[in-house]
Design a protein around this motif. Sequence first.
Motif, mmCIF file in Angstrom:
data_model
loop_
_atom_site.group_PDB
_atom_site.id
_atom_site.type_symbol
_atom_site.label_atom_id
_atom_site.label_comp_id
_atom_site.label_asym_id
_atom_site.label_seq_id
_atom_site.Cartn_x
_atom_site.Cartn_y
_atom_site.Cartn_z
ATOM 1 N N SER A 43 81.344 32.805 7.637
ATOM 2 C CA SER A 43 81.538 34.125 8.215
ATOM 3 C C SER A 43 82.415 34.944 7.274
ATOM 4 C CB SER A 43 82.218 34.039 9.580
ATOM 5 O OG SER A 43 82.517 35.335 10.073
ATOM 6 N N ASP A 44 82.010 36.163 7.009
ATOM 7 C CA ASP A 44 82.814 37.039 6.168
ATOM 8 C C ASP A 44 83.851 37.808 6.987
ATOM 9 O OD1 ASP A 44 81.550 36.331 3.772
ATOM 10 O OD2 ASP A 44 79.877 37.700 4.195
ATOM 11 N N ARG A 45 83.748 37.690 8.312
ATOM 12 C CA ARG A 45 84.746 38.283 9.199
ATOM 13 C C ARG A 45 85.617 37.159 9.762
ATOM 14 N NH1 ARG A 45 81.732 42.585 13.094
ATOM 15 N NH2 ARG A 45 83.920 43.064 13.539
ATOM 16 N N PRO A 46 86.787 37.487 10.299
ATOM 17 C CA PRO A 46 87.674 36.437 10.817
ATOM 18 C C PRO A 46 86.981 35.546 11.851
ATOM 19 C CG PRO A 46 88.845 38.518 10.709
ATOM 20 C CD PRO A 46 87.405 38.827 10.404
ATOM 21 N N TRP A 47 87.365 34.280 11.835
ATOM 22 C CA TRP A 47 86.874 33.332 12.827
ATOM 23 C C TRP A 47 87.683 33.497 14.109
ATOM 24 C CZ3 TRP A 47 82.654 30.481 11.582
ATOM 25 C CH2 TRP A 47 82.347 30.344 10.225
ATOM 26 N N VAL A 48 87.004 33.403 15.246
ATOM 27 C CA VAL A 48 87.668 33.448 16.549
ATOM 28 C C VAL A 48 87.163 32.258 17.358
ATOM 29 C CG1 VAL A 48 88.130 34.782 18.631
ATOM 30 C CG2 VAL A 48 87.715 35.984 16.470
ATOM 31 N N ILE A 49 88.065 31.361 17.718
ATOM 32 C CA ILE A 49 87.703 30.175 18.504
ATOM 33 C C ILE A 49 88.167 30.401 19.938
ATOM 34 C CG2 ILE A 49 87.831 27.672 18.678
ATOM 35 C CD1 ILE A 49 86.745 28.702 15.976
ATOM 36 N N VAL A 50 87.225 30.373 20.877
ATOM 37 C CA VAL A 50 87.562 30.553 22.295
ATOM 38 C C VAL A 50 87.326 29.220 22.996
ATOM 39 C CG1 VAL A 50 87.187 31.897 24.382
ATOM 40 C CG2 VAL A 50 86.851 32.964 22.139
ATOM 41 N N SER A 51 88.340 28.750 23.681
ATOM 42 C CA SER A 51 88.315 27.377 24.199
ATOM 43 C C SER A 51 89.069 27.266 25.515
ATOM 44 C CB SER A 51 88.975 26.459 23.160
ATOM 45 O OG SER A 51 89.353 25.217 23.714
ATOM 46 N N PRO A 52 88.656 26.325 26.365
ATOM 47 C CA PRO A 52 89.480 26.020 27.545
ATOM 48 C C PRO A 52 90.706 25.210 27.121
ATOM 49 C CG PRO A 52 87.586 24.548 27.450
ATOM 50 C CD PRO A 52 87.405 25.547 26.339
ATOM 51 N N THR A 53 91.643 25.089 28.013
ATOM 52 C CA THR A 53 92.846 24.296 27.779
ATOM 53 C C THR A 53 92.718 22.974 28.523
ATOM 54 O OG1 THR A 53 94.178 26.306 27.616
ATOM 55 C CG2 THR A 53 95.359 24.247 28.027
ATOM 56 N N TYR A 54 92.808 21.881 27.793
ATOM 57 C CA TYR A 54 92.786 20.543 28.391
ATOM 58 C C TYR A 54 94.141 19.888 28.124
ATOM 59 C CZ TYR A 54 87.627 20.757 28.747
ATOM 60 O OH TYR A 54 86.321 21.096 29.055
ATOM 61 N N ALA A 55 94.901 19.713 29.177
ATOM 62 C CA ALA A 55 96.230 19.087 29.054
ATOM 63 C C ALA A 55 97.063 19.782 27.982
ATOM 64 C CB ALA A 55 96.106 17.586 28.765
ATOM 65 N N TRP A 56 97.094 21.125 28.057
ATOM 66 C CA TRP A 56 97.965 21.964 27.237
ATOM 67 C C TRP A 56 97.645 21.944 25.739
ATOM 68 C CZ3 TRP A 56 99.813 18.782 31.169
ATOM 69 C CH2 TRP A 56 100.172 19.469 32.338
ATOM 70 N N THR A 218 84.831 14.019 28.745
ATOM 71 C CA THR A 218 85.920 14.905 28.322
ATOM 72 C C THR A 218 86.504 15.716 29.474
ATOM 73 O OG1 THR A 218 86.552 16.541 26.644
ATOM 74 C CG2 THR A 218 84.412 16.853 27.706
ATOM 75 N N HIS A 219 85.986 15.491 30.703
ATOM 76 C CA HIS A 219 86.460 16.199 31.897
ATOM 77 C C HIS A 219 86.279 17.710 31.795
ATOM 78 C CE1 HIS A 219 89.016 13.402 34.654
ATOM 79 N NE2 HIS A 219 87.840 12.864 34.338
ATOM 80 N N CYS A 220 85.107 18.134 31.314
ATOM 81 C CA CYS A 220 84.833 19.575 31.240
ATOM 82 C C CYS A 220 84.435 20.135 32.605
ATOM 83 C CB CYS A 220 83.737 19.855 30.218
ATOM 84 S SG CYS A 220 82.090 19.271 30.683
ATOM 85 N N MET A 221 84.069 19.263 33.544
ATOM 86 C CA MET A 221 83.690 19.616 34.910
ATOM 87 C C MET A 221 82.350 20.350 34.998
ATOM 88 S SD MET A 221 86.056 18.253 36.767
ATOM 89 C CE MET A 221 86.545 16.977 35.590
#
Length: 248
Positions: A43-56, A218-221
């Motif tokens: 990617s020539d633009r910044p990477w953005v990682i969007v994720s849930p929080t598992y045990a902080w 992984t307990h993603c539910m």
Amino acid sequence: MILYFSGTGNSEYAAKRIGKEIGDEVTNLFERIRNHDFSAMRSDRPWVIVSPTYAWRIPRILHAWLEKTALSGSREIYFLMTCGGSIGNAEKYLKKLCSSKNMDFSGCFPLLMPENYIAMFSTPGREEALETIRLAETHIDNAARLIKGGKKFPQSHLTVKDKINSSIVNDIFYPVFVHAKKFYAADSCISCGKCADICPLGNIHMDNGKPVWGKDCTHCMACICRCPKEAIEYGRHSMGLPRYICPK
């Protein structure tokens, strides 16, 4: 490029809203993680990682995928973590990850979204969930503006509890709680196989028309919350609780 992992839709919603705001490509990592696909991305633009929080912290399966996958082009990388309460000291471990990949850590943005961890907590009804999302949308848009403006996310104030949760508690939580032993299908199961199809680790297979869980969970539910008949339970805790899927 925006990359997201999502079990019940919170992180997916946030990722797509950011993508719309900044006019950037949004990619679901489900197939890549499930298929152990670590082929390089660019990617020539910044990477953005969007994720849930598992045990902080971010989910270990996502952390492992990021470790093994070459991200070329832009060296800037942002993280946005959806949570039901707090992301703890997740930033510390993300900084280490970025350093190991020779990438520039641009901050970690905590985003309060409806609770989905039905294995341990109560999940909200539709109206309560919609109100939580409505309040979150302003913060999602703020995060998008920072990314678009090339500004780093502000650093969160940390407490001693945050540091303990993301270190000691996280280390204990996975081996003690993150397993599939308590999942089972009730008689209302219609043998549709959706739970097997949506498991990001391929941990569910159908046996005589009923789902059977393996040891790799992984307990993603996703399985329990996306079952069309609400036929999956997690021990006794999930009984009577509303299943949560992001309503937007």
